[in-house]
Enzyme design. Sequence first.
Site, PDB file in Angstrom:
ATOM      1  CB  SER A 143      -5.189  -8.768   3.242  1.00 30.61           C
ATOM      2  OG  SER A 143      -4.581  -9.818   3.903  1.00 30.61           O
ATOM      3  CG  HIS A 164      -1.538  -5.729   6.905  1.00 31.95           C
ATOM      4  ND1 HIS A 164      -1.034  -5.353   5.691  1.00 31.95           N
ATOM      5  CD2 HIS A 164      -2.033  -6.986   6.729  1.00 31.95           C
ATOM      6  CE1 HIS A 164      -1.227  -6.319   4.819  1.00 31.95           C
ATOM      7  NE2 HIS A 164      -1.826  -7.322   5.421  1.00 31.95           N
ATOM      8  CD  GLU A 176       1.000  -2.064   5.188  1.00 28.74           C
ATOM      9  OE1 GLU A 176       1.455  -1.549   4.153  1.00 28.74           O
ATOM     10  OE2 GLU A 176      -0.041  -2.748   5.184  1.00 28.74           O
ATOM     11  CG  ASN A 214      -1.746  -6.392   0.957  1.00 29.69           C
ATOM     12  OD1 ASN A 214      -0.636  -6.862   0.745  1.00 29.69           O
ATOM     13  ND2 ASN A 214      -2.555  -6.859   1.881  1.00 29.69           N
TER      14      ASN A 214
END
Length: 310
Positions: A143, A164, A176, A214
Amino acid sequence: MAFATGMIRRAFSMSTTNQAVKHVTVIGGGLMGAGIAQVAAQTGHNVTVVDVSEDVLKKSKDSIKKSLERVAKKQNPEDEKARANFMTETMSRLSMNTNVEDVAKSTDLVIEAIVENLDIKKKLFSSIDSIAPEHTIFASNTSSIPIKEIASATKRLDRFGGLHFFNPVPVMKLVEVIRTPETSDTTFSTLAEFGKAMGKTTVEAKDTPGFIVNRLLVPYMMEAVRMLERGDASAKDIDTAMKLGAGYPMGPIQLSDYVGLDTCQFIVKGWHEKHPDNPLFNPCPLLDKLVSEGKLGMKSGEGFYKYNKL
Ligand SMILES: CCCCCCCC(=O)CC(=O)SCCNC(=O)CCNC(=O)[C@H](O)C(C)(C)COP(=O)(O)OP(=O)(O)OC[C@H]1O[C@@H](n2cnc3c(N)ncnc32)[C@H](O)[C@@H]1OP(=O)(O)O
Ligand SMILES: NC(=O)C1=CN([C@@H]2O[C@H](COP(=O)(O)OP(=O)(O)OC[C@H]3O[C@@H](n4cnc5c(N)ncnc54)[C@H](O)[C@@H]3O)[C@@H](O)[C@H]2O)C=CC1
């Protein structure tokens, strides 16, 4: 072989166009690893999940089965036989193993989804780098840790990238795909094709803190925890406000519990250490307190809220 729904047929044909990745190794059978393994198997890939103990793997398999039953029910509400076929087909593509070296010997893609800790991730990749075949691509589902730093434990910098996924993986439509300056074009396109073969929409992200999602989501969630810490609003009101006032499916406090408070803490701690002058990444004492008490969110039965144990 007859497949019951268009959806399963589509998932299968997508996978057959993705020749480069036939066998996937998912390391870490927790929240994310189980979801990634489930969707990869659902879309026609052979998948092995690796974790540290048989017990963890049993729980992982049970949770995959439960989630697949939800998918099957949604796809074929009226057709029990089609549901049973879907379950058998998908589960037959899935295996579990505690020996990562054995599995790494013969796999096309390794997706790592273990604890958010650089040293542990590096140790893992370093242990399989000389065992995995030349063509095997390594990817991390981290992350928050730079992909480049994880990749530095290996000699395959050109065959290393980020994939991701988002929680819950069976529902969230995005992946991602992260490239470092060393990631080759072939590796990047194989990872993007694999994401698409899993039925996801992919976006390309650079190896910057938090990639795209994120980098925006973490400061928002931590601001919500700070608001709660200051006593400006209750957890329930913060969540209700963001759901009804901003259209989010979940409020930020509930989302923190959903993600896992230990994962949230790792992210914020790591970014604060690297960027101490950025107030957006300041640690949150309330979050630290809950984690130190073993209150890790939904997965442990309590976080900001209490949950019925699964
Ligand atoms: C401090 C910083 C920390 C940052 C951490 C970063 C972590 C990361 O690196 C990146 C992340 O993943 S961030 C998290 C991203 N995820 C979200 O934001 C989820 C937000 N919540 C939701 O979308 C819905 O509440 C949600 C979909 C979860 C549930 O929806 P509902 O509340 O409407 O509940 P349901 O009615 O039960 O579900 C809706 C539909 O989804 C199906 N479903 C849910 N969970 C499933 C699962 N596990 N497996 C299979 N299907 C599932 C469910 O069947 C239902 O389907 P329909 O009946 O067709 O609507
Ligand atoms: N929780 C979330 O919402 C999201 C998490 N991520 C990332 O995915 C990764 C995993 O997160 P979660 O699934 O939430 O964690 P989790 O705690 O649910 O699962 C981690 C699993 O890894 C296993 N494990 C730890 N060390 C291992 C090793 N050396 N070899 C094999 N297995 C090992 C543990 O036994 C555990 O089952 C982290 O890097 C996290 O940042 C990414 C997207 C969303």
